[in-house]
Design a protein around this motif. Sequence first.
Motif, PDB file in Angstrom:
ATOM      1  N   ASN A 195       0.825  -1.219   0.000  1.00 57.87           N
ATOM      2  CA  ASN A 195       0.000   0.000   0.000  1.00 57.87           C
ATOM      3  C   ASN A 195       0.857   1.266   0.000  1.00 57.87           C
ATOM      4  O   ASN A 195       0.603   2.228   0.722  1.00 57.87           O
ATOM      5  N   LEU A 226      -3.664  -1.374   8.059  1.00 58.15           N
ATOM      6  CA  LEU A 226      -4.095  -1.332   6.667  1.00 58.15           C
ATOM      7  C   LEU A 226      -5.521  -1.829   6.508  1.00 58.15           C
ATOM      8  O   LEU A 226      -5.971  -2.724   7.219  1.00 58.15           O
ATOM      9  N   TRP A 239      -5.886  -3.825  -0.941  1.00 59.44           N
ATOM     10  CA  TRP A 239      -4.461  -3.941  -0.684  1.00 59.44           C
ATOM     11  C   TRP A 239      -3.692  -3.926  -1.997  1.00 59.44           C
ATOM     12  O   TRP A 239      -4.128  -4.481  -3.008  1.00 59.44           O
TER      13      TRP A 239
END
Length: 459
Positions: free
Chosen positions: A422, A439, A443
């Motif tokens: 990312n 996150l 992705w």
Amino acid sequence: MIRPSLVLVLILVLPIAARAADTRVVPVTVQQVQLSYAPVVRKAAPAVVNVYTRALSDVGASAAVRRDPAYRRFFAPGEDRLGHSLGSGVLVDPNGTIVTNQHVIQDAGSIVIVLSDRREFDADLVRSDERTDLAVLKINAGGEALPYLPLKDSDDLEVGDIVLAIGNPFGVGQTVTSGIVSALGRAVDGINDYRSFIQTDAAINPGNSGGALVSLDGKLAGINTALYSEGGGSVGIGFAIPSDLVHSVLAPSEGSGHRILRPWLGASGHTVTAGAARKLGLSRPSGMLIDDVVRSGPAAEAGLVPGDVILSIDHKPVADEDGVRYRFATLPVGATAKLGIWRAGEERDLDIHLIAPPETPPRKVTQIRTTGPFLGVTVANLSPALADELHTDEVTGVIVLDVPRGGTHLRLLAGDELLNLNGQPIADVGQLQTLLPRLAPPWRATIRRDGRTLRLAGN
């Protein structure tokens, strides 16, 4: 009447024929009449042994192995759950040390050695090295000095030299074949990591693996390993591992135990092409052009820089990238080697200290348990030592060692090197573990796979 043109032909040919006749000598002694390889065979054959192994397997022995009387002595009929391997080996000292191919004894539960005089011994595995496809075994003959073959310096071989191959092809018993050295430094894929073999036209067949390639001075020039064949039989193209590489497995670095430590160059590059040779001012395409040098590594300490070309190692020419890798594999850790390089239109020498690839940073093998794109994936920190084990040129970053059976959101594969996730560069496992809980999908990952940079996406 003789035509002038014919006279000219006779004048030109007759002296040549006369000179040829002068070099021919009628044999006058028993030795001249009975020219034979028998003296070499008498010396070498007793040092070549048969190797039998037993290992749990779903596949039984081949028909060729089952026909061997020694096989029937060792293994009772009907043992279909036991896989049996039949190959050859070579005694390399009088104390019972044997060299064979790693693939001959791979996954063996037990190993039996049969000498040329039919005596049988159980063997212990001392060392096994998948990278060279060599293994070292040991038998105990009760203190008796056994026949053995001293190692030849394989650099002394020349194309055209006569060699003998001794082994146990198809389980028929010890067999000797003769031929010549067809090529040296032959690069062959899929056998071992160093891709530098002696090629011979001496007949090598299944069961010869691990046997001896013998020079006419009665020394071990190589370990017979593979043959090129479309039908399984010999077609005159066989390959042997050079004795210089055998020596590196027999004499591991001090303090390494069963491990085989090899020197680390600390640089990567590629084979010099004809076009590159012209640009560099080289008279011919030869050597390895350096692309990258690891900071503080042995190459950097020696003064090697990108753009240099390695032409020789310890005054032995290297033709390409494989040649550099092979030469380093034959050198001992702790020594110093001399690199012959090409830089700025001239040849120079650099001294490089040979060290084992360091485990820096520690590999920190970790299975990720955070829900997300890496759930169940096993990763590790790359280091020169781990890179050497995994046969990759990259020595920093994070590498995927294993993935769960069901795969991952990002379709990761074992061997993938993680570059960023990312948009965040990933330097080590600790950074990855810290980043993952923060996150959210989608992705995006950038990885290196088989030398290519790929971008993966998943939700």
